[in-house]
Design a protein around this motif. Structure first.
Motif, PDB file in Angstrom:
ATOM      1  N   LYS A   5       0.826  -1.213   0.000  1.00  0.00           N
ATOM      2  CA  LYS A   5       0.000   0.000   0.000  1.00  0.00           C
ATOM      3  C   LYS A   5       0.856   1.256   0.000  1.00  0.00           C
ATOM      4  CE  LYS A   5      -4.063  -1.947   2.209  1.00  0.00           C
ATOM      5  NZ  LYS A   5      -4.906  -1.979   3.397  1.00  0.00           N
ATOM      6  N   ASP A   6       1.998   1.213   0.689  1.00  0.00           N
ATOM      7  CA  ASP A   6       2.872   2.382   0.783  1.00  0.00           C
ATOM      8  C   ASP A   6       3.812   2.527  -0.410  1.00  0.00           C
ATOM      9  OD1 ASP A   6       1.697   2.910   3.199  1.00  0.00           O
ATOM     10  OD2 ASP A   6       3.332   2.072   4.408  1.00  0.00           O
ATOM     11  N   SER A   7       3.864   1.525  -1.275  1.00  0.00           N
ATOM     12  CA  SER A   7       4.794   1.587  -2.397  1.00  0.00           C
ATOM     13  C   SER A   7       4.179   2.347  -3.566  1.00  0.00           C
ATOM     14  CB  SER A   7       5.202   0.185  -2.836  1.00  0.00           C
ATOM     15  OG  SER A   7       4.098  -0.500  -3.365  1.00  0.00           O
ATOM     16  N   THR A   8       5.035   2.792  -4.444  1.00  0.00           N
ATOM     17  CA  THR A   8       4.588   3.469  -5.658  1.00  0.00           C
ATOM     18  C   THR A   8       5.006   2.623  -6.850  1.00  0.00           C
ATOM     19  OG1 THR A   8       6.649   4.708  -5.766  1.00  0.00           O
ATOM     20  CG2 THR A   8       4.796   5.765  -4.637  1.00  0.00           C
ATOM     21  N   TRP A   9       4.339   2.833  -7.965  1.00  0.00           N
ATOM     22  CA  TRP A   9       4.713   2.113  -9.174  1.00  0.00           C
ATOM     23  C   TRP A   9       6.055   2.635  -9.661  1.00  0.00           C
ATOM     24  CZ3 TRP A   9       2.341  -2.103 -10.767  1.00  0.00           C
ATOM     25  CH2 TRP A   9       1.023  -2.318 -10.363  1.00  0.00           C
ATOM     26  N   PRO A  10       6.912   1.759 -10.160  1.00  0.00           N
ATOM     27  CA  PRO A  10       8.192   2.224 -10.705  1.00  0.00           C
ATOM     28  C   PRO A  10       7.938   3.211 -11.843  1.00  0.00           C
ATOM     29  CG  PRO A  10       8.147  -0.183 -10.542  1.00  0.00           C
ATOM     30  CD  PRO A  10       6.764   0.313 -10.247  1.00  0.00           C
ATOM     31  N   ALA A  11       8.749   4.237 -11.875  1.00  0.00           N
ATOM     32  CA  ALA A  11       8.558   5.292 -12.878  1.00  0.00           C
ATOM     33  C   ALA A  11       8.907   4.826 -14.288  1.00  0.00           C
ATOM     34  CB  ALA A  11       9.407   6.511 -12.506  1.00  0.00           C
ATOM     35  N   ASN A  12       9.834   3.867 -14.389  1.00  0.00           N
ATOM     36  CA  ASN A  12      10.267   3.414 -15.706  1.00  0.00           C
ATOM     37  C   ASN A  12      10.858   2.010 -15.600  1.00  0.00           C
ATOM     38  OD1 ASN A  12      12.950   3.732 -14.724  1.00  0.00           O
ATOM     39  ND2 ASN A  12      12.861   5.918 -15.264  1.00  0.00           N
ATOM     40  N   GLU A  13      11.329   1.506 -16.719  1.00  0.00           N
ATOM     41  CA  GLU A  13      11.892   0.152 -16.781  1.00  0.00           C
ATOM     42  C   GLU A  13      13.107  -0.002 -15.859  1.00  0.00           C
ATOM     43  OE1 GLU A  13      12.016  -3.794 -18.119  1.00  0.00           O
ATOM     44  OE2 GLU A  13      10.516  -2.285 -18.640  1.00  0.00           O
ATOM     45  N   LEU A  14      13.957   0.997 -15.812  1.00  0.00           N
ATOM     46  CA  LEU A  14      15.147   0.944 -14.968  1.00  0.00           C
ATOM     47  C   LEU A  14      14.751   0.851 -13.490  1.00  0.00           C
ATOM     48  CD1 LEU A  14      18.211   1.067 -14.580  1.00  0.00           C
ATOM     49  CD2 LEU A  14      18.020   3.573 -14.592  1.00  0.00           C
ATOM     50  N   ALA A  15      13.782   1.647 -13.068  1.00  0.00           N
ATOM     51  CA  ALA A  15      13.331   1.620 -11.670  1.00  0.00           C
ATOM     52  C   ALA A  15      12.708   0.272 -11.329  1.00  0.00           C
ATOM     53  CB  ALA A  15      12.334   2.750 -11.422  1.00  0.00           C
ATOM     54  N   ARG A  16      11.973  -0.311 -12.276  1.00  0.00           N
ATOM     55  CA  ARG A  16      11.368  -1.626 -12.047  1.00  0.00           C
ATOM     56  C   ARG A  16      12.454  -2.690 -11.908  1.00  0.00           C
ATOM     57  NH1 ARG A  16       7.635  -3.355 -16.547  1.00  0.00           N
ATOM     58  NH2 ARG A  16       9.483  -4.322 -17.380  1.00  0.00           N
ATOM     59  N   THR A  17      13.457  -2.634 -12.768  1.00  0.00           N
ATOM     60  CA  THR A  17      14.569  -3.585 -12.699  1.00  0.00           C
ATOM     61  C   THR A  17      15.320  -3.445 -11.381  1.00  0.00           C
ATOM     62  OG1 THR A  17      14.795  -3.571 -15.104  1.00  0.00           O
ATOM     63  CG2 THR A  17      16.701  -4.329 -13.838  1.00  0.00           C
ATOM     64  N   GLU A  18      15.564  -2.213 -10.964  1.00  0.00           N
ATOM     65  CA  GLU A  18      16.265  -1.986  -9.691  1.00  0.00           C
ATOM     66  C   GLU A  18      15.457  -2.532  -8.514  1.00  0.00           C
ATOM     67  OE1 GLU A  18      17.018   2.216  -9.755  1.00  0.00           O
ATOM     68  OE2 GLU A  18      18.835   1.990 -10.965  1.00  0.00           O
ATOM     69  N   PHE A  24      15.576  -9.449  -5.012  1.00  0.00           N
ATOM     70  CA  PHE A  24      16.422 -10.618  -5.231  1.00  0.00           C
ATOM     71  C   PHE A  24      17.570 -10.633  -4.223  1.00  0.00           C
ATOM     72  CE2 PHE A  24      19.789 -12.851  -7.652  1.00  0.00           C
ATOM     73  CZ  PHE A  24      19.133 -14.030  -7.917  1.00  0.00           C
ATOM     74  N   TYR A  25      18.210  -9.476  -4.053  1.00  0.00           N
ATOM     75  CA  TYR A  25      19.309  -9.356  -3.102  1.00  0.00           C
ATOM     76  C   TYR A  25      18.827  -9.668  -1.680  1.00  0.00           C
ATOM     77  CZ  TYR A  25      22.866  -7.230  -0.140  1.00  0.00           C
ATOM     78  OH  TYR A  25      23.803  -7.020   0.830  1.00  0.00           O
TER      79      TYR A  25
END
Length: 181
Positions: A5-18, A24-25
């Motif tokens: 609920k507190d998260s936001t959608w990644p702004a772009n492909e790079l943010a989603r990958t990060e 994963f880490y």
């Protein structure tokens, strides 16, 4: 969950990958703290990814409808919920306690669901064939169905397979304590 609920959608492909790399880490760190070997980590991560993909592909239009309707209902009456027919039936079964399991306390250890103890009077205890510490590796619901490997599955998904009407058999394959794959 609160985190979602507190998260936001990644702004772009790079943010989603990060974001996925960070998840994963964190999973690797968690497995390392549990003293998984490198090979066990690889298998756990692969199984986890496979289970996530299978779960995503298992969603149906009714599941989407459930999420949509519950989002609307939450705005007007937080005590009301819409269930898909299958989830409604599962809810009714819980209320009526019409389903039974194998009679065992289960826990998760690495990739396995482990039988910590059998419950006196339950089917597993009565059989005398399942020692504490056994790992469940496969489940078969009836004579005509295929055996389903459950290694790497979430414990609650295995429990769903083990539940059934009283007197209806279910077959489980186990690895006893100390027994290798």
């Amino acid at each position: 969950s609160k985190e979602f609920k507190d998260s936001t959608w990644p702004a772009n492909e790079l943010a989603r990958t990060e974001r996925w790399q960070q998840k994963f880490y964190e999973k690797i760190v968690s497995l390392n703290e549990l003293e998984y070997t490198l090979e066990e980590m690889k298998v756990e991560l692969r199984d986890s990814a496979r289970n996530t993909i299978n779960e995503l592909y298992s969603y149906t239009p009714l599941d989407a409808l459930e999420v949509f309707l519950n989002s609307i209902l939450a705005q007007y009456d937080p005590h009301s919920m819409y269930f898909t027919p299958a989830k409604g039936q599962a809810f009714q079964n819980k209320l009526s306690l019409s389903l039974v399991g194998i009679g065992a306390r289960l826990s998760r250890e690495k990739r396995y669901t482990v039988i910590k103890e059998t419950i006196e009077g339950g089917p597993a205890h009565k059989s005398g064939l399942i020692p504490a510490g056994s790992r469940i590796v496969a489940v078969r619901k009836d004579v005509s169905s295929e055996t389903t490997s459950v290694v790497g599955w979430k414990t609650n998904n295995i429990v769903k397979l083990l539940l059934g009407e009283k007197g209806v058999p279910v077959w489980i394959s186990i690895l006893e304590p100390g027994q290798e794959n």
